[in-house]
Write an enzyme that holds these catalytic residues in place. Sequence first.
Site, short mmCIF file in Angstrom:
data_model
loop_
_atom_site.label_atom_id
_atom_site.label_comp_id
_atom_site.label_asym_id
_atom_site.label_seq_id
_atom_site.Cartn_x
_atom_site.Cartn_y
_atom_site.Cartn_z
N HIS A 175 1.95 4.78 12.59
CA HIS A 175 0.93 6.46 12.47
C HIS A 175 1.09 7.00 13.19
O HIS A 175 0.09 7.92 13.53
CB HIS A 175 -0.63 4.95 13.23
CG HIS A 175 -0.85 3.91 12.17
ND1 HIS A 175 -2.51 3.78 12.03
CD2 HIS A 175 -0.39 3.94 10.77
CE1 HIS A 175 -2.18 2.50 11.06
NE2 HIS A 175 -0.99 2.49 10.18
N ASP A 217 3.69 -4.73 3.55
CA ASP A 217 3.68 -3.91 4.06
C ASP A 217 4.52 -3.35 5.65
O ASP A 217 3.83 -4.77 6.22
CB ASP A 217 2.13 -4.17 4.29
CG ASP A 217 1.69 -2.61 5.18
OD1 ASP A 217 1.72 -1.86 5.62
OD2 ASP A 217 0.15 -3.31 5.68
N GLU A 252 -5.25 1.82 1.58
CA GLU A 252 -5.22 0.63 2.80
C GLU A 252 -5.52 0.89 4.19
O GLU A 252 -6.08 -0.07 4.68
CB GLU A 252 -3.82 0.25 2.70
CG GLU A 252 -3.87 -1.33 3.66
CD GLU A 252 -3.30 -0.79 5.34
OE1 GLU A 252 -3.19 -2.32 5.45
OE2 GLU A 252 -3.10 0.15 5.37
N GLU A 253 -4.98 2.25 4.33
CA GLU A 253 -5.23 2.91 6.01
C GLU A 253 -6.65 2.76 6.60
O GLU A 253 -7.26 3.16 7.40
CB GLU A 253 -4.44 3.73 6.18
CG GLU A 253 -2.70 4.23 5.90
CD GLU A 253 -2.01 2.90 6.60
OE1 GLU A 253 -3.38 2.14 7.83
OE2 GLU A 253 -0.83 2.85 7.19
N HIS A 313 0.88 -1.04 -0.34
CA HIS A 313 -0.14 -0.35 -0.37
C HIS A 313 0.90 1.14 0.25
O HIS A 313 2.18 1.31 0.22
CB HIS A 313 -1.33 0.56 1.39
CG HIS A 313 -0.57 0.01 2.32
ND1 HIS A 313 -0.75 1.48 3.25
CD2 HIS A 313 -0.05 -0.39 3.66
CE1 HIS A 313 0.14 1.69 3.91
NE2 HIS A 313 -0.23 0.39 5.09
N1 PHI Z 1 -2.86 -1.43 8.20
C1 PHI Z 1 -3.24 -0.36 8.85
C2 PHI Z 1 -5.00 -0.42 8.46
C3 PHI Z 1 -5.68 -1.86 8.75
C4 PHI Z 1 -6.42 -2.57 9.99
C5 PHI Z 1 -6.23 -2.52 7.51
C6 PHI Z 1 -7.55 -2.65 10.38
C7 PHI Z 1 -7.45 -3.73 7.46
C8 PHI Z 1 -7.99 -3.87 8.47
I1 PHI Z 1 -9.61 -5.82 8.81
C9 PHI Z 1 -3.37 -1.06 10.58
O1 PHI Z 1 -3.48 -2.24 10.74
O2 PHI Z 1 -4.32 0.02 11.53
ZN ZN Z 2 0.60 -0.86 6.84
#
Ligand code: PHI
Ligand code: ZN
Length: 501
Positions: free
Chosen positions: A289, A189, A160-161, A114
Site C-alpha cells: 500500500h 491477491d 477491492e481496496e 482485484h
Molecule cells: N485487501 C485490503 C483491503 C480490504 C481490507 C478489503 C479489509 C476488505 C476488508 I473487510 C486490505 O486487506 O488492506
Molecule cells: Zn490486494
Amino acid sequence: MKLLAALGALALAVPLALSAPASAAVAAAPPNISLANVKAHLAQLQTIATNNGGTRAHGRPGYLASANYVKGQLDAAGYTTTLQSFTYNGATGYNVIADWPGGDPNDILMTGSHLDSVTAGPGINDNGSGSASILEVALEVSRQAVQPTKHLRFAWWGAEELGLRGSQFYVNNLPATERAKIKAYLNFDMVGSPNPGYFLYDGDNSDGVGSGPGPAGSAELEQTLAAYFSSIGVPTRGTDFDGRSDYGPFIAVGIAAGGTFTGAEGIKSSAQAQLWGGTAGQAFDVCYHRSCDTTANINDTALDRNADAIAYSVWTIATAVPPATVWSDTFESATGWVTNAGGTDTATIGQWERGDPEATTSSGTKQLGTTVSGTNDLVTGRLAGASAGANDLDGGTTSIQSPPITLPAGGTLRLSLSWYLAHGSNASTADFFRVKVVGSTTSTVFQQLGAASNRDAAWSTAGADVSAFAGQSVRVLIEAADASGASLVEAGVDDVKITRQ
Ligand code: PHI
Ligand code: ZN
C-alpha cells in the site's frame, strides 16, 4: 490377451461385466505459464500508473485504463467480455468479466483478482501480480484452445481496496439461478511479494485459526493448490479466510473458494524464513500500500510459481473428466465370484454367498434385508433362519474372490464398494471385514475390525486408490471372520466398482 482370457472365464449368458476402454479421456496436462509474459502485463500496468499520476485506484483514470488493457487482451483472445460498472463513493468502478466459450454452463469455475491499487501507489504486487497471472492463464487457455468440461469465467475486480466493492456488487447482482451455477471461486491477491511466503487459503480450517472452514468444496480447492506446490517441492502454510479479499462475498453466499497469497504487511518469522528463505523480521511486502509497490517490488520466483499453480488448478479442475467405469458388479447375476478360492477358509457356517438377503435383528439390525442396488448382494449366510445366530458367520474366515479384472495401464484407478460389518457385544477385534486386491502382489485396501461392542448393520461406502495395479489382471478378494470365540458376526457387500480418472 488378458481381456480375452478374462472374458473366457465368464459364462456367455451373463451381462458383460468387463469393459476396459482402450483409452479413457484424462485431464489435459497443465501448462507452464511464461513468467516473461506475466511480467510484460505488469510492465503495462506500471506504465498505466506512471502515465496516470502513479496510481490505478478506484475512480482514477489509471483504473479504467487498467480495465481496458485487460479487456482488450481478452477480447483479442476470443473471450466474451463484459465491463460491469458500479458506483462507489461517488465514482464509477468497473469489473472486467470474461467467459471462455464452452464447458458446462451449469458448472462454472470462476477465477478472480482485484485490479485496483490504493491511491498511494501503482499496486504492482497488490494486485497487479494476481491480475497479470490470471490474465496470462486466461490467454494460455485461448492459445491452447482448451475445451474444458467446466465453464471458465475470469474476473478482475474494481474497488477491492475500498472494501471488496466490485466483487460484492457482482455477487449481489447475480440472480440466484446464476449464482448456483458457480461451483468454485479461486482468488489471487498478492502473489509476487518481494519477501514471499507460500500461503493457501485455509479452506478446511486445518489451522483452527480465525474464521471457520470455507463452504463445502473449499477444502478440495486448497488440496488442489497444495498438490501443485508439493509437486515442485515448495512447502505451504494456511492463511485464514479472514474476508480481506474478494473471496469474501463468494464464501458469504456458500460458494467454495480457494487461492494463494504470498504475504502483505505481516512480518516473516524466523521459522518462515527457514522454510521459504528470505528475510526474517521483515514484512512479506515492505511496499504494501505504498508508492514503492512498483515492478521492482516483485519476487520473480514467487510470481512464477503462483502463475503455474493457477494454471495447474484451472486445468486440473476444469478439464477433469468424469471417471470412466472400468469394471463393476451389482451382484444381480453371477459373474464368476468364487468362495474359498485359496482353500484356506475356516468358517463352518455363514460363508459368503450371492443372493437376496433376509434381514435379522438381535439388539438392532445385524443382517440387512435391503441392498444398495437391485435385489441381490454378497452376504454372509443369506437366510435369516430361526434366530439371528442361526446363519451368521461362525468358526473362522470366509472369503470370496472376483473373476479376473483387466486394469488399464494408465490413469488413476479407484476401487469403491458398499459394505457393512455387524456384530454383537460378544465380538472381538479378532473379527473383521477386509477387502484385498490380488495382482502380482496382494494388498489390503480396506478393513474394519470387530470390537467387543454392539455394531448394527448399515451400508457405508469405502474406496481405495488401486493405481498401483494398473496394467495387471487382478481379483478383488473379500474376507470376513468370526475369529476368536463364537460371536454374532455378519457382513454384506454390494456395488463393487473400479473407475479410472
Ligand atoms: N485487501 C485490503 C483491503 C480490504 C481490507 C478489503 C479489509 C476488505 C476488508 I473487510 C486490505 O486487506 O488492506
Ligand atoms: Zn490486494
